[in-house]
Design an enzyme around this catalytic site. Sequence first.
Site, mmCIF file in Angstrom:
data_model
loop_
_atom_site.group_PDB
_atom_site.id
_atom_site.type_symbol
_atom_site.label_atom_id
_atom_site.label_comp_id
_atom_site.label_asym_id
_atom_site.label_seq_id
_atom_site.Cartn_x
_atom_site.Cartn_y
_atom_site.Cartn_z
ATOM 1 N N SER A 118 0.830 -1.206 0.000
ATOM 2 C CA SER A 118 0.000 0.000 0.000
ATOM 3 C C SER A 118 0.861 1.252 0.000
ATOM 4 C CB SER A 118 -0.845 0.093 1.270
ATOM 5 O OG SER A 118 -1.437 -1.093 1.593
ATOM 6 N N HIS A 139 -2.201 -3.404 -6.679
ATOM 7 C CA HIS A 139 -2.782 -2.963 -5.412
ATOM 8 C C HIS A 139 -4.266 -3.315 -5.395
ATOM 9 C CE1 HIS A 139 -3.380 0.579 -2.391
ATOM 10 N NE2 HIS A 139 -3.308 -0.580 -1.790
ATOM 11 N N GLU A 151 -5.268 -1.235 -8.612
ATOM 12 C CA GLU A 151 -4.418 -0.100 -9.000
ATOM 13 C C GLU A 151 -3.109 -0.713 -9.511
ATOM 14 O OE1 GLU A 151 -3.459 2.400 -5.604
ATOM 15 O OE2 GLU A 151 -3.608 4.221 -6.795
ATOM 16 N N ASN A 189 -4.056 6.041 -1.924
ATOM 17 C CA ASN A 189 -3.766 6.511 -0.564
ATOM 18 C C ASN A 189 -3.288 7.957 -0.517
ATOM 19 O OD1 ASN A 189 -4.582 4.295 0.941
ATOM 20 N ND2 ASN A 189 -2.728 3.176 0.394
HETATM 21 P P1 NAD Z 1 -1.786 -9.366 7.293
HETATM 22 O O1 NAD Z 1 -0.979 -9.010 8.476
HETATM 23 O O2 NAD Z 1 -3.222 -9.745 7.462
HETATM 24 O O3 NAD Z 1 -1.072 -10.588 6.520
HETATM 25 C C1 NAD Z 1 0.295 -10.609 6.215
HETATM 26 C C2 NAD Z 1 0.746 -12.050 6.179
HETATM 27 O O4 NAD Z 1 2.092 -12.085 5.704
HETATM 28 C C3 NAD Z 1 0.751 -12.735 7.569
HETATM 29 O O5 NAD Z 1 -0.052 -13.907 7.537
HETATM 30 C C4 NAD Z 1 2.220 -13.068 7.795
HETATM 31 O O6 NAD Z 1 2.425 -14.287 8.483
HETATM 32 C C5 NAD Z 1 2.732 -13.155 6.368
HETATM 33 N N1 NAD Z 1 4.181 -13.032 6.252
HETATM 34 C C6 NAD Z 1 5.030 -12.256 6.961
HETATM 35 N N2 NAD Z 1 6.304 -12.473 6.566
HETATM 36 C C7 NAD Z 1 6.258 -13.409 5.582
HETATM 37 C C8 NAD Z 1 7.239 -14.056 4.798
HETATM 38 N N3 NAD Z 1 8.531 -13.784 4.947
HETATM 39 N N4 NAD Z 1 6.836 -14.979 3.889
HETATM 40 C C9 NAD Z 1 5.521 -15.269 3.740
HETATM 41 N N5 NAD Z 1 4.558 -14.696 4.461
HETATM 42 C C10 NAD Z 1 4.905 -13.768 5.363
HETATM 43 O O7 NAD Z 1 -1.641 -8.150 6.280
HETATM 44 P P2 NAD Z 1 -2.608 -7.728 5.076
HETATM 45 O O8 NAD Z 1 -3.577 -6.729 5.562
HETATM 46 O O9 NAD Z 1 -3.069 -8.948 4.358
HETATM 47 O O10 NAD Z 1 -1.578 -6.920 4.154
HETATM 48 C C11 NAD Z 1 -0.694 -7.571 3.276
HETATM 49 C C12 NAD Z 1 -0.194 -6.562 2.261
HETATM 50 O O11 NAD Z 1 -1.309 -5.997 1.551
HETATM 51 C C13 NAD Z 1 0.558 -5.375 2.874
HETATM 52 O O12 NAD Z 1 1.594 -5.007 2.004
HETATM 53 C C14 NAD Z 1 -0.506 -4.282 2.938
HETATM 54 O O13 NAD Z 1 0.057 -2.988 2.900
HETATM 55 C C15 NAD Z 1 -1.282 -4.572 1.668
HETATM 56 N N6 NAD Z 1 -2.655 -4.071 1.633
HETATM 57 C C16 NAD Z 1 -3.489 -4.223 2.710
HETATM 58 C C17 NAD Z 1 -4.815 -3.775 2.618
HETATM 59 C C18 NAD Z 1 -5.760 -3.956 3.779
HETATM 60 O O14 NAD Z 1 -6.831 -3.298 3.776
HETATM 61 N N7 NAD Z 1 -5.492 -4.828 4.736
HETATM 62 C C19 NAD Z 1 -5.272 -3.170 1.442
HETATM 63 C C20 NAD Z 1 -4.412 -3.066 0.357
HETATM 64 C C21 NAD Z 1 -3.110 -3.510 0.447
#
Ligand code: NAD
Length: 282
Positions: A118, A139, A151, A189
């Site tokens: 993000s 994204h 995106e 964002n």
């Molecule tokens: P989350 O914390 O729910 O999930 C992240 C996962 O990544 C966890 O299960 C963790 O165990 C895993 N992880 C950590 N290190 C790792 C590794 N080395 N290898 C494999 N897996 C690993 O987070 P999320 O909300 O799903 O966000 C994930 C990505 O998506 C981030 O970059 C975030 O910025 C982006 N994002 C989130 C949203 C949102 O609304 N939550 C929206 C758009 C983008």
Amino acid sequence: MKEPIAVIGAGTMGRGIAQVFAQAGYQAFIYDAIPAAIETGVKDIHRMLDKGVEKGKLKPEDAAAAKERLRSVRSLSELKPCGLIVEAATEKLDVKIDVLRQAQKYLTADGILATNTSSISITQLAAATDHPERFVGMHFFNPVPLMQLVEVVRGLQTSDETVRRTIEFAKSVGKTPIECNDHPGFVSNRVLMPMINEAVFCLQEGVATAEAIDGIMKLGMNHPMGPLALADLIGLDVCLFIMEVLHRDLGEDRYRPCPLLRKYVQAGRLGRKSKHGFYKYE
Ligand code: NAD
């Protein structure tokens, strides 16, 4: 694309992304560094597919086929060569660089490596990979199965061909891709977070109550939800983190995070996930 696809990270976003890929007919691998996260992730996807069937939105045979196409792996080495790998791991630069460097070994010769970040620079992540011209931002938005937009973020090194194929792929999974260039916050964002931040300033300065701020923005601007309710949904810690990135990388005062937002995060009031943010949740 005929080759399998992999999603790395089985958290909120990774689950949704893998579900959408499997439903669209792709063989979708899902991996997480924490084995329990893979298990919960797969269970959650199955539950969502079953819910789709119960609601009559999905045929039972289509849900069963999607489950069949979804494969969890305990190690990246179990992956078959993938045409696309989407990284959706924790939002930390060092974590992402490590994941991407490992993951790139499992791409086909012309495979695309994508990140769902993000706020981290696509250009910087691309530079850490062997083929920055085949690196792109995809994204997705939460909840992924419901949100239309992808995106598509072009890093400085991303080739036209990579952007073209990413757009084509996003359409093939039923999404609407819109392209933009890599810049702090991209478009989504860069526009959304300062609006949320300004709403928090309004609350801090006593311009109106949280309910009134959200009501004005909903009814006056035709937004489906108010900015403070949306901040609670996104997570106040995530909002603060993105404001800090915008402030640091764009260097302008107008992006300074509102002190009240920081105070709530310090207090552990993170929004829906902690059951208390601008509103309380049962
Ligand atoms: P989350 O914390 O729910 O999930 C992240 C996962 O990544 C966890 O299960 C963790 O165990 C895993 N992880 C950590 N290190 C790792 C590794 N080395 N290898 C494999 N897996 C690993 O987070 P999320 O909300 O799903 O966000 C994930 C990505 O998506 C981030 O970059 C975030 O910025 C982006 N994002 C989130 C949203 C949102 O609304 N939550 C929206 C758009 C983008």
